[in-house]
Design a protein around this motif. Structure first.
Motif, mmCIF file in Angstrom:
data_model
loop_
_atom_site.group_PDB
_atom_site.id
_atom_site.type_symbol
_atom_site.label_atom_id
_atom_site.label_comp_id
_atom_site.label_asym_id
_atom_site.label_seq_id
_atom_site.Cartn_x
_atom_site.Cartn_y
_atom_site.Cartn_z
ATOM 1 N N ASN A 122 0.858 -1.187 0.000
ATOM 2 C CA ASN A 122 0.000 0.000 0.000
ATOM 3 C C ASN A 122 0.892 1.233 0.000
ATOM 4 O O ASN A 122 1.846 1.301 0.778
ATOM 5 C CB ASN A 122 -0.873 0.050 1.260
ATOM 6 C CG ASN A 122 -1.970 -0.966 1.252
ATOM 7 O OD1 ASN A 122 -2.561 -1.263 0.216
ATOM 8 N ND2 ASN A 122 -2.269 -1.519 2.409
ATOM 9 N N LYS A 137 0.322 5.278 0.473
ATOM 10 C CA LYS A 137 -0.630 6.349 0.794
ATOM 11 C C LYS A 137 -0.150 7.628 0.126
ATOM 12 O O LYS A 137 0.933 8.128 0.425
ATOM 13 C CB LYS A 137 -0.727 6.544 2.307
ATOM 14 C CG LYS A 137 -1.635 7.666 2.713
ATOM 15 C CD LYS A 137 -2.772 7.161 3.542
ATOM 16 C CE LYS A 137 -3.575 8.293 4.111
ATOM 17 N NZ LYS A 137 -4.768 8.552 3.347
ATOM 18 N N GLY A 145 -4.493 11.818 -0.395
ATOM 19 C CA GLY A 145 -5.442 11.157 0.487
ATOM 20 C C GLY A 145 -5.868 9.763 0.070
ATOM 21 O O GLY A 145 -6.513 9.069 0.851
ATOM 22 N N TYR A 146 -5.563 9.334 -1.127
ATOM 23 C CA TYR A 146 -5.941 7.991 -1.549
ATOM 24 C C TYR A 146 -4.788 7.019 -1.299
ATOM 25 O O TYR A 146 -3.640 7.419 -1.127
ATOM 26 C CB TYR A 146 -6.362 7.962 -3.023
ATOM 27 C CG TYR A 146 -5.314 8.470 -3.990
ATOM 28 C CD1 TYR A 146 -4.315 7.630 -4.477
ATOM 29 C CD2 TYR A 146 -5.331 9.797 -4.422
ATOM 30 C CE1 TYR A 146 -3.355 8.082 -5.354
ATOM 31 C CE2 TYR A 146 -4.370 10.265 -5.303
ATOM 32 C CZ TYR A 146 -3.392 9.403 -5.764
ATOM 33 O OH TYR A 146 -2.427 9.865 -6.631
ATOM 34 N N THR A 147 -5.108 5.741 -1.265
ATOM 35 C CA THR A 147 -4.098 4.693 -1.110
ATOM 36 C C THR A 147 -4.140 3.797 -2.336
ATOM 37 O O THR A 147 -5.212 3.373 -2.758
ATOM 38 C CB THR A 147 -4.361 3.861 0.166
ATOM 39 O OG1 THR A 147 -4.265 4.724 1.298
ATOM 40 C CG2 THR A 147 -3.357 2.726 0.305
ATOM 41 N N LEU A 148 -2.964 3.541 -2.893
ATOM 42 C CA LEU A 148 -2.844 2.612 -4.008
ATOM 43 C C LEU A 148 -2.282 1.298 -3.495
ATOM 44 O O LEU A 148 -1.266 1.295 -2.782
ATOM 45 C CB LEU A 148 -1.904 3.170 -5.084
ATOM 46 C CG LEU A 148 -2.364 4.445 -5.778
ATOM 47 C CD1 LEU A 148 -1.275 4.949 -6.724
ATOM 48 C CD2 LEU A 148 -3.666 4.212 -6.535
ATOM 49 N N HIS A 172 -3.810 -1.650 -8.310
ATOM 50 C CA HIS A 172 -4.383 -0.372 -8.743
ATOM 51 C C HIS A 172 -3.604 0.275 -9.883
ATOM 52 O O HIS A 172 -4.119 1.186 -10.542
ATOM 53 C CB HIS A 172 -4.496 0.597 -7.568
ATOM 54 C CG HIS A 172 -5.504 0.162 -6.558
ATOM 55 N ND1 HIS A 172 -5.396 0.474 -5.219
ATOM 56 C CD2 HIS A 172 -6.635 -0.582 -6.672
ATOM 57 C CE1 HIS A 172 -6.420 -0.053 -4.560
ATOM 58 N NE2 HIS A 172 -7.184 -0.695 -5.423
ATOM 59 N N GLN A 212 -8.361 1.616 -11.384
ATOM 60 C CA GLN A 212 -9.546 2.098 -10.671
ATOM 61 C C GLN A 212 -10.332 3.051 -11.574
ATOM 62 O O GLN A 212 -9.774 3.975 -12.171
ATOM 63 C CB GLN A 212 -9.147 2.799 -9.376
ATOM 64 C CG GLN A 212 -8.536 1.857 -8.368
ATOM 65 C CD GLN A 212 -8.171 2.602 -7.112
ATOM 66 O OE1 GLN A 212 -7.395 3.545 -7.148
ATOM 67 N NE2 GLN A 212 -8.742 2.179 -5.995
ATOM 68 N N TRP A 237 -12.367 5.486 -10.937
ATOM 69 C CA TRP A 237 -12.316 6.904 -10.593
ATOM 70 C C TRP A 237 -11.031 7.570 -11.093
ATOM 71 O O TRP A 237 -11.060 8.718 -11.548
ATOM 72 C CB TRP A 237 -12.510 7.135 -9.086
ATOM 73 C CG TRP A 237 -11.358 6.726 -8.217
ATOM 74 C CD1 TRP A 237 -11.152 5.515 -7.634
ATOM 75 C CD2 TRP A 237 -10.243 7.529 -7.856
ATOM 76 N NE1 TRP A 237 -9.972 5.512 -6.928
ATOM 77 C CE2 TRP A 237 -9.397 6.746 -7.044
ATOM 78 C CE3 TRP A 237 -9.857 8.836 -8.124
ATOM 79 C CZ2 TRP A 237 -8.202 7.213 -6.511
ATOM 80 C CZ3 TRP A 237 -8.674 9.320 -7.594
ATOM 81 C CH2 TRP A 237 -7.856 8.509 -6.795
ATOM 82 N N MET A 238 -9.905 6.840 -11.036
ATOM 83 C CA MET A 238 -8.653 7.420 -11.525
ATOM 84 C C MET A 238 -8.695 7.586 -13.046
ATOM 85 O O MET A 238 -8.201 8.588 -13.573
ATOM 86 C CB MET A 238 -7.458 6.567 -11.128
ATOM 87 C CG MET A 238 -7.067 6.717 -9.665
ATOM 88 S SD MET A 238 -5.495 5.912 -9.322
ATOM 89 C CE MET A 238 -4.392 7.284 -9.630
ATOM 90 N N PHE A 278 -1.886 13.728 -10.095
ATOM 91 C CA PHE A 278 -1.425 12.363 -9.820
ATOM 92 C C PHE A 278 0.094 12.270 -9.970
ATOM 93 O O PHE A 278 0.773 11.627 -9.177
ATOM 94 C CB PHE A 278 -2.096 11.353 -10.762
ATOM 95 C CG PHE A 278 -3.581 11.181 -10.547
ATOM 96 C CD1 PHE A 278 -4.182 11.439 -9.318
ATOM 97 C CD2 PHE A 278 -4.387 10.740 -11.589
ATOM 98 C CE1 PHE A 278 -5.550 11.259 -9.127
ATOM 99 C CE2 PHE A 278 -5.760 10.562 -11.411
ATOM 100 C CZ PHE A 278 -6.338 10.821 -10.180
#
Length: 169
Positions: A67, A69, A73-76, A98, A127, A129-130, A141
């Motif tokens: 993971n 972070k 604020g998102y985690t991949l 992801h 994902q 959303w990305m 990003f």
């Protein structure tokens, strides 16, 4: 919608020999979370039977689930599976989770006790959303990736200093 492909590159200059850097980044336990801020294991290492007991074969038989972070604020969650290992200078890997694609880490001796570490990623997000946001959010990003990589560089620099101090005791 066609997923955006990201070509991401970072170069780190480290005050250590290639062998010292290699000892940390090519650890068969893939212990990057020990030194990389905001990186943690997403699950246990998966390891199939290696072709031999060499470090290269053990790494190629291993998949790490990590993971990362991001500062936004998102985690991949990314899987990293080495596909080619050349000690002490290069690791090629497949990425999944992801971000799907390939990567390469190359170590080059720059000067006495200085190593340049080049990191290349060619990945696309999985994902939804990305992918939806990529046309407008790609610069954000990329900036979050650059920030995460600077954190990794600082963490590795600290780990190398700790390693060096433990060897001089």
């Amino acid at each position: 919608m066609t997923p955006h492909v990201y070509d991401l590159r970072s170069s780190w200059l480290l005050a250590a020999s290639t062998e010292e850097v290699w000892a940390i980044i090519a650890d068969v336990h893939m212990s990057w979370p020990n030194w990389w801020p905001n990186c943690s294991f997403a699950g246990p290492l998966n390891r199939v039977e290696p072709a031999s007991s060499s470090q290269e074969d053990i790494l190629k038989a291993t998949t790490a689930h990590l993971n990362f972070k991001a500062s936004l604020g998102y985690t991949l969650t990314i899987t990293i599976h080495p596909t080619a290992v050349v000690t002490p200078s290069e690791i090629d890997f497949d990425a999944g989770g992801h971000l799907v694609g390939t990567g390469r880490v190359t170590l080059t001796a720059e000067a006495k006790q200085t190593t340049r570490m080049d990191i290349e990623w060619r990945v696309r997000p999985t994902q939804r959303w990305m992918n939806l946001l990529s046309p407008v959010a790609a610069p954000a990003f990329k900036a979050a990736h650059a920030h995460m990589m600077r954190q990794g560089e600082r963490g590795l620099t600290k780990a190398l200093a700790k390693q060096r101090s433990e060897h001089t005791k």
